[in-house]
Each structure stands twice: as structure tokens, then as C-alpha cells.
Design an enzyme around this catalytic site. Sequence first.
Site, PDB file in Angstrom:
ATOM      1  N   HIS A 155      42.497  83.752  36.987  1.00 41.01           N
ATOM      2  CA  HIS A 155      41.986  82.272  37.040  1.00 41.01           C
ATOM      3  C   HIS A 155      40.404  82.197  36.576  1.00 41.01           C
ATOM      4  CE1 HIS A 155      42.403  77.545  37.769  1.00 41.01           C
ATOM      5  NE2 HIS A 155      40.847  78.394  38.537  1.00 41.01           N
ATOM      6  N   ASP A 173      49.680  75.166  30.837  1.00 35.29           N
ATOM      7  CA  ASP A 173      49.590  75.740  32.643  1.00 35.29           C
ATOM      8  C   ASP A 173      49.997  74.152  32.918  1.00 35.29           C
ATOM      9  OD1 ASP A 173      48.323  75.641  34.554  1.00 35.29           O
ATOM     10  OD2 ASP A 173      46.048  75.111  34.076  1.00 35.29           O
ATOM     11  N   HIS A 209      43.982  79.525  30.691  1.00 34.64           N
ATOM     12  CA  HIS A 209      43.263  77.754  30.795  1.00 34.64           C
ATOM     13  C   HIS A 209      41.758  77.804  30.026  1.00 34.64           C
ATOM     14  CE1 HIS A 209      42.792  78.387  34.825  1.00 34.64           C
ATOM     15  NE2 HIS A 209      44.106  78.740  35.019  1.00 34.64           N
ATOM     16  N   HIS A 251      54.127  76.847  35.254  1.00 34.69           N
ATOM     17  CA  HIS A 251      54.181  76.627  36.396  1.00 34.69           C
ATOM     18  C   HIS A 251      55.760  75.535  36.780  1.00 34.69           C
ATOM     19  CE1 HIS A 251      50.246  77.738  38.227  1.00 34.69           C
ATOM     20  NE2 HIS A 251      49.858  76.575  37.242  1.00 34.69           N
ATOM     21  N   LYS A 263      48.214  88.557  37.889  1.00 40.08           N
ATOM     22  CA  LYS A 263      48.027  87.245  38.052  1.00 40.08           C
ATOM     23  C   LYS A 263      46.849  87.607  39.469  1.00 40.08           C
ATOM     24  CE  LYS A 263      46.166  83.065  37.132  1.00 40.08           C
ATOM     25  NZ  LYS A 263      46.921  81.445  36.696  1.00 40.08           N
ATOM     26  N   HIS A 315      51.795  80.389  29.984  1.00 44.76           N
ATOM     27  CA  HIS A 315      50.968  80.046  31.580  1.00 44.76           C
ATOM     28  C   HIS A 315      51.787  78.512  31.906  1.00 44.76           C
ATOM     29  CE1 HIS A 315      47.558  79.648  34.374  1.00 44.76           C
ATOM     30  NE2 HIS A 315      49.169  78.809  34.819  1.00 44.76           N
TER      31      HIS A 315
HETATM   32  C1  NCD Z   1      48.032  74.960  39.076  1.00 46.97           C
HETATM   33  C2  NCD Z   1      48.744  74.422  39.794  1.00 46.97           C
HETATM   34  O1  NCD Z   1      49.391  73.255  40.631  1.00 46.97           O
HETATM   35  O2  NCD Z   1      49.381  75.132  40.462  1.00 46.97           O
HETATM   36  N1  NCD Z   1      46.968  73.443  38.853  1.00 46.97           N
HETATM   37  C3  NCD Z   1      46.313  73.421  37.742  1.00 46.97           C
HETATM   38  O3  NCD Z   1      45.200  72.700  38.021  1.00 46.97           O
HETATM   39  N2  NCD Z   1      46.049  74.148  37.269  1.00 46.97           N
HETATM   40  C4  NCD Z   1      47.241  76.133  39.245  1.00 46.97           C
HETATM   41  C5  NCD Z   1      46.128  76.436  38.516  1.00 46.97           C
HETATM   42  O4  NCD Z   1      46.580  77.148  37.190  1.00 46.97           O
HETATM   43  O5  NCD Z   1      44.979  76.228  38.491  1.00 46.97           O
HETATM   44 ZN    ZN Z   2      48.259  77.404  36.107  1.00 46.18          ZN
END
Ligand code: NCD
Ligand code: ZN
Length: 350
Positions: free
Chosen positions: A137, A248, A175, A16, A100, A14
Site C-alpha cells: 500500500h 480493491d 492500486h 477484501h 502485504k 487485490h
Molecule cells: C481498504 C479497506 O477498506 O480494507 N480501503 C480502501 O479504501 N481501499 C483498504 C485498502 O486497500 O487501502
Molecule cells: Zn485494498
Amino acid sequence: MAEKITLTRPDDWHLHVRTGEILKAVLPHTARQFARAIIMPNLAPPVSTVDRALRYRSEIIQAIPEDRHFTPLMTLYLTDATSCEEMAKAAQSEHIHACKLYPAGATTNSDAGVSHVSRIYPVLEAMQKLDLPLLIHGETTDSDHDIFDREKIFIDRTLSEIVKTFPGLRIVVEHVTTREAVQFVQAASANIAATITPQHLLYNRNALLAGGIRPHHYCLPIIKRECHRQALVAAAISGNPKFFLGTDSAPHLQQRKESACGCAGCYTAHAALELYCEVFDRANALHRLEGFASHYGADFYRLPRNRETITLRKNTWQVPAHYCVGTDRLIPLQAGERLHWQLSLQHDRL
Ligand code: NCD
Ligand code: ZN
């Protein structure tokens, strides 16, 4: 006391990485540790089609340092308008590994997410048939729901229904942050798994709110009470293959975090494995790190386990106060603090 630990090279299930300058700044951190990562599709506009995911994949590949092997595993963002035809196309692509589900309004860039899960039931039916994993999520978005209860309410009202209606669908509850989520996943069938982040293993909500508000500990789902943290650590070190690593890591520039209305997301990719190692070491469970970090996720996604190894050594080092993104800054989790394990840089083949 172990002084070093060697593991099959891990994967991040996971992640970003964003685009542009941020992508270029953060991807080397992930690629130095992980062989592969499930790339989250919450860009603006969202990565909601196979064509867009393939273009995003090319941009990520351009950002991989030359001396690293790293494979981005792409995902699609489900919207109310997602079609079953797009799911068939996704299942055919060797580069798309999951879809997702963001409830609309639940988190960063989720406005285009799903308004009512029942709207995408035909799409979930198609995914079940195609054996395409669904990543969730798991939070409600009703403003009447207390932010600390949103995961539990989502599980009770929505996730239980999805699991009942689509018993063959492979699902990752992303998460997880509560004891209730851990218990739900443990009790569910083998096709239901969960990722756990380093921040939810390291901190309870005091780290966010006691003695001053700490925006770099703010992420969604929000960090919970100590009893929940303990349930997450117990799940991570249990050796149960339903629980695996997903950082995450969610980079936002310093001024977007340190603001009157700061963005949700902790940046953890700079030291992801070292942060998990810290947690497993404190729990006397280093022998369980390899399953969690390197085996169970690959098995769930039906991908081969990696063949290289990585080594972490016991060595105290200080996390940098910031990383540069052009003229902006990114503040990492545990900025300026000491960690006790450090990754050795060479990757050895098994
Ligand atoms: C994530 C993001 O900033 O893209 N933020 C987070 O707080 N985890 C999005 C997500 O996974 O919820
Ligand atoms: Zn995330």
C-alpha cells in the site's frame, strides 16, 4: 462493434472479503466472475501468521457457493514484529502467495502495520531469498503530507529505496492512482508490477467532491485529477504485462460509509468485470482486456492461467441500489446506474 467478448476466466489480484455476515454476502459476487483472488489480510486483528491465514482461508471456503469453483490465495500482514521464521513458513505453504505492507495508519485496519519500513528490512531480505512477493500500500502517513500527494511521496522516499535495496524482490505496487506511479512501474525492472482498480479508471476527484460529497467514491489511495485517471487507463490498455486487474473491492456497511467520518473503500465486486469492460470499451481497447484481467497477474504470481472462459454480452442493465447484509445494507459502486456489458453466467471449459 463487438456484441460479445469471451475471455479466459479472470482473477482478482487485490480483494477484501472481510469475515462473518459481510463475507457471506460478498463472496458470491466475486466467485461468479473470478477463479481466484488475492485476499487482503487487513482484518482486526490482522492476518499476520500462517496459522491465522489458514483459519481465514477455511472460513472463506465455507462461504463459496456450492456451484462455483473459487480459490482464495492468502496473504500475510506484515507488522514490526513479523519474523523471518514466519516468512520461511509462509513460503512453504501452498496457500500463502504474498505478504502485504501497510504503512501504519495508511488505511482501514492498518494500525498494526509497519511503523518504519527499515524495521522490516531483514524480513524483506528473507522474502527476496524465498521469492515471496511483497504487496505494497504505497502511501505515506505523515499528517503534514497532502492526501493527494501521499502516493508520490511514498514512491520517491520509500519505494525507490526498497527497490534499490532488494533488486530481486517481486513487488506489486497495489492500486496505483497517479501518473508518477505508472511511470515508476514502467521504468522499473520486470519484477515490479501494479494493480489498477475500476474506480481509479472510471473517476477523477470531481466524482468524489463536485456538486456534493459522495462517500461511496471515497477510497484510499484517494481518487486523483483527470490527468492521472488518463495515465491509468493508458497503462491498463497498453498490453504491458506489469499492469493487471485488482479491484480493491472493499465492502463497508452503508452507515459506516454515510457518516460524519466515513470509512475508505469502494464496493466493486458486484460488477467488477463489467466495470472494467466499460472502461476498455470506451477506450476502444476490448482486445486488451483479456491480458489485463486474465493473463498478466497469473504470470506474475507464477500460477497457471485459468482454463475456463467467461463471456460478456453487450446489454444495458441497472446496478441494484443496494445489497442486503442481514438487516444492513451495502451500497455498490454505480448503485442505480446503467452498465452496458453483462456477464453470461455459464463458465465454459477451454
Ligand atoms: C481498504 C479497506 O477498506 O480494507 N480501503 C480502501 O479504501 N481501499 C483498504 C485498502 O486497500 O487501502
Ligand atoms: Zn485494498
